[in-house]
Design a protein around this motif. Sequence first.
Motif, PDB file in Angstrom:
ATOM      1  N   LYS A  79      24.689  88.973  -7.059  1.00 39.46           N
ATOM      2  CA  LYS A  79      24.215  87.686  -7.820  1.00 39.46           C
ATOM      3  C   LYS A  79      23.558  88.266  -9.313  1.00 39.46           C
ATOM      4  O   LYS A  79      23.841  87.828 -10.211  1.00 39.46           O
ATOM      5  CB  LYS A  79      23.040  86.954  -7.082  1.00 39.46           C
ATOM      6  N   SER A  80      22.884  89.446  -9.054  1.00 37.28           N
ATOM      7  CA  SER A  80      22.241  89.926 -10.355  1.00 37.28           C
ATOM      8  C   SER A  80      23.126  90.541 -11.240  1.00 37.28           C
ATOM      9  O   SER A  80      23.240  90.219 -12.604  1.00 37.28           O
ATOM     10  CB  SER A  80      21.278  91.112 -10.190  1.00 37.28           C
ATOM     11  N   THR A 110      24.254  89.372 -15.135  1.00 36.53           N
ATOM     12  CA  THR A 110      24.245  90.244 -16.156  1.00 36.53           C
ATOM     13  C   THR A 110      25.598  90.254 -17.182  1.00 36.53           C
ATOM     14  O   THR A 110      25.681  90.362 -18.129  1.00 36.53           O
ATOM     15  CB  THR A 110      24.056  91.721 -15.541  1.00 36.53           C
TER      16      THR A 110
END
Length: 219
Positions: free
Chosen positions: A140-141, A145
């Motif tokens: 998810k991160s 990004t």
Amino acid sequence: MNREKALVIFSGGQDSTTCLFWAKKKFKEVIAISFDYNQKHKLELECAKELCKKYHVEHHILDLNLLNQLAPNSLTRTDIEVDKDAPKEGLPNSFVDGRNMLFLTFGAIFAKQRGIYHMVTGVSESDYSGYPDCRDVFIKSTNVTLNLAMDYQFEIHTPLMWINKEETWKMADDLEVLHIIKEETLTCYNGIKGNGCGECPACYLRKKGYLDFKKSREN
């Protein structure tokens, strides 16, 4: 804007091949991308190439040799044997620092040039091997990004994230590719196609999952 296409991060192993056929069901066009980081067993790249050719999937192999130089481990060095058991502390020596982060980053660059928004990867948190880059929070991160870095709306799909190996075999069965996954994929850390060496951690998980799947199907 074409949202009918998907890029699969593809190694030729059980998980990524299951995801490849999952993507073929979900999207009109699927492209597979593999990475050559001078891994110990180049047979996985040959396996990926053969699978894509046989099942009519456009396939690309990118050179990522720098990863080999930066992150020596049991999958890239012949003088380092794969840990058979998980260490009491720290990560298994089969963990390649930054591998999934780089795969997704370079995959995203490739995808954007092709107008592809969807990326598919076979990481799973349920059969967690101690690999931090297989966690949902990492995916998810990374998705956020990549979207910010390229001003582009990628969507990373993880069909296996919350299922174990038994359920992954069931997914292959539901997709009607069980025989393909069992006989034609290469998951083994020692580079043996199909059932593998039977001793490395990858083979142990694969075999246990298959036996559990067969048992559940018989009940």
